[in-house]
Scaffold this active site. Structure first.
Site, PDB file in Angstrom:
ATOM      1  N   MET A   1       2.263  13.228 -16.792  1.00  0.00           N
ATOM      2  CA  MET A   1       3.263  14.286 -16.913  1.00  0.00           C
ATOM      3  C   MET A   1       2.645  15.466 -17.650  1.00  0.00           C
ATOM      4  O   MET A   1       2.050  15.292 -18.711  1.00  0.00           O
ATOM      5  CB  MET A   1       4.476  13.778 -17.701  1.00  0.00           C
ATOM      6  CG  MET A   1       5.574  14.815 -17.878  1.00  0.00           C
ATOM      7  SD  MET A   1       6.863  14.285 -19.045  1.00  0.00           S
ATOM      8  CE  MET A   1       7.572  12.898 -18.182  1.00  0.00           C
TER       9      MET A   1
ATOM     10  N   ASN B   1       2.857   8.733 -20.298  1.00  0.00           N
ATOM     11  CA  ASN B   1       3.432   8.335 -19.014  1.00  0.00           C
ATOM     12  C   ASN B   1       2.401   8.532 -17.906  1.00  0.00           C
ATOM     13  O   ASN B   1       1.749   9.571 -17.845  1.00  0.00           O
ATOM     14  CB  ASN B   1       4.656   9.205 -18.699  1.00  0.00           C
ATOM     15  CG  ASN B   1       5.657   9.226 -19.825  1.00  0.00           C
ATOM     16  OD1 ASN B   1       6.200   8.197 -20.191  1.00  0.00           O
ATOM     17  ND2 ASN B   1       5.878  10.392 -20.399  1.00  0.00           N
TER      18      ASN B   1
ATOM     19  N   ASP C   1      -4.884   3.775  -4.547  1.00  0.00           N
ATOM     20  CA  ASP C   1      -4.922   4.248  -3.165  1.00  0.00           C
ATOM     21  C   ASP C   1      -6.054   5.258  -2.977  1.00  0.00           C
ATOM     22  O   ASP C   1      -6.040   6.332  -3.578  1.00  0.00           O
ATOM     23  CB  ASP C   1      -3.584   4.885  -2.814  1.00  0.00           C
ATOM     24  CG  ASP C   1      -3.412   5.153  -1.335  1.00  0.00           C
ATOM     25  OD1 ASP C   1      -4.423   5.184  -0.598  1.00  0.00           O
ATOM     26  OD2 ASP C   1      -2.262   5.349  -0.910  1.00  0.00           O
TER      27      ASP C   1
ATOM     28  N   ASP D   1       6.381   5.736 -21.654  1.00  0.00           N
ATOM     29  CA  ASP D   1       6.436   5.554 -23.099  1.00  0.00           C
ATOM     30  C   ASP D   1       7.843   5.168 -23.560  1.00  0.00           C
ATOM     31  O   ASP D   1       8.782   5.086 -22.757  1.00  0.00           O
ATOM     32  CB  ASP D   1       5.916   6.797 -23.826  1.00  0.00           C
ATOM     33  CG  ASP D   1       6.719   8.064 -23.548  1.00  0.00           C
ATOM     34  OD1 ASP D   1       7.945   7.978 -23.320  1.00  0.00           O
ATOM     35  OD2 ASP D   1       6.118   9.146 -23.589  1.00  0.00           O
TER      36      ASP D   1
ATOM     37  N   HIS E   1       0.834  -1.193   0.000  1.00  0.00           N
ATOM     38  CA  HIS E   1       0.000   0.000   0.000  1.00  0.00           C
ATOM     39  C   HIS E   1       0.875   1.251   0.000  1.00  0.00           C
ATOM     40  O   HIS E   1       1.769   1.392   0.829  1.00  0.00           O
ATOM     41  CB  HIS E   1      -0.906  -0.014   1.230  1.00  0.00           C
ATOM     42  CG  HIS E   1      -1.781   1.178   1.351  1.00  0.00           C
ATOM     43  ND1 HIS E   1      -2.067   1.747   2.557  1.00  0.00           N
ATOM     44  CD2 HIS E   1      -2.435   1.918   0.423  1.00  0.00           C
ATOM     45  CE1 HIS E   1      -2.863   2.788   2.372  1.00  0.00           C
ATOM     46  NE2 HIS E   1      -3.086   2.910   1.078  1.00  0.00           N
TER      47      HIS E   1
ATOM     48  N   TYR F   1       3.866  12.103 -24.180  1.00  0.00           N
ATOM     49  CA  TYR F   1       3.249  12.210 -22.850  1.00  0.00           C
ATOM     50  C   TYR F   1       2.462  10.951 -22.480  1.00  0.00           C
ATOM     51  O   TYR F   1       1.489  11.003 -21.736  1.00  0.00           O
ATOM     52  CB  TYR F   1       2.399  13.479 -22.730  1.00  0.00           C
ATOM     53  CG  TYR F   1       3.233  14.721 -22.877  1.00  0.00           C
ATOM     54  CD1 TYR F   1       3.980  15.193 -21.810  1.00  0.00           C
ATOM     55  CD2 TYR F   1       3.319  15.392 -24.097  1.00  0.00           C
ATOM     56  CE1 TYR F   1       4.789  16.315 -21.946  1.00  0.00           C
ATOM     57  CE2 TYR F   1       4.124  16.513 -24.244  1.00  0.00           C
ATOM     58  CZ  TYR F   1       4.854  16.967 -23.167  1.00  0.00           C
ATOM     59  OH  TYR F   1       5.656  18.067 -23.297  1.00  0.00           O
TER      60      TYR F   1
ATOM     61  N   TYR G   1       9.755  13.101 -13.240  1.00  0.00           N
ATOM     62  CA  TYR G   1      10.989  12.307 -13.278  1.00  0.00           C
ATOM     63  C   TYR G   1      11.475  11.997 -11.865  1.00  0.00           C
ATOM     64  O   TYR G   1      11.852  10.857 -11.569  1.00  0.00           O
ATOM     65  CB  TYR G   1      12.099  13.050 -14.018  1.00  0.00           C
ATOM     66  CG  TYR G   1      11.954  13.149 -15.517  1.00  0.00           C
ATOM     67  CD1 TYR G   1      11.218  12.233 -16.258  1.00  0.00           C
ATOM     68  CD2 TYR G   1      12.584  14.171 -16.213  1.00  0.00           C
ATOM     69  CE1 TYR G   1      11.102  12.339 -17.637  1.00  0.00           C
ATOM     70  CE2 TYR G   1      12.490  14.284 -17.599  1.00  0.00           C
ATOM     71  CZ  TYR G   1      11.741  13.355 -18.305  1.00  0.00           C
ATOM     72  OH  TYR G   1      11.648  13.458 -19.656  1.00  0.00           O
TER      73      TYR G   1
END
Length: 145
Positions: free
Chosen positions: A74, A132, A64, A30, A22, A130, A112
């Site tokens: 991102m 990600n 969560d 990508d 958890h 993008y 990042y």
């Protein structure tokens, strides 16, 4: 092969998903993402799209519910409020699997940094920019079936 397990999830990735606890985070990135140098465990799923991998992972892993955002993309550089089509797809997939979750966004370099401290990275063959997304694992309560 196993029943009910999406075949695009490799044995290594299934082990990682099972081992995560958890609050641990996993990034789906990508083909352009600097995943090898980022640091966390890396699983490569070349040839798979980030959206297909997200869909497969969320079929098994809960998000969560104790945080404001359990999924982040991102932000577009120089246009933080811009929403790319792949981000809309990420949101749709998240809504399909989890109720009441919104896709948050993080500035590129903050993304990042956060990925560097993630439990693992899944590098896909995604070519859309993008592509990600970062996910925070939730819990399965005793009442969940």
């Amino acid at each position: 092969m196993l029943k009910g397990i999406p075949p695009i999830l490799s044995p290594d990735l299934l082990k990682i998903l099972r081992a995560m606890g958890h609050g641990d985070e996993i990034a789906i990135v990508d083909a352009n993402y600097p995943a090898e140098s980022a640091g966390p465990r890396l699983v490569r799923l070349d040839g798979q799209s980030a959206t297909d991998v997200l869909d497969a992972i969320l079929g098994l892993m809960p998000l969560d519910s104790y945080v404001e955002h359990a999924a982040f993309c991102m932000q577009v550089v120089g246009e933080p409020d811009r929403v790319e089509p792949i981000m809309e797809e990420f949101s749709s997939i998240i809504s399909h699997h989890e109720t009441g979750f919104d896709l948050g966004s993080i500035e590129r370099f903050a993304f990042y940094d956060r990925v560097r401290s993630a439990y693992a990275i899944v590098q896909t063959g995604e070519t859309r920019l993008y592509g990600n997304v970062l996910l925070k694992k939730g819990v399965i309560s005793p009442d969940d079936k």
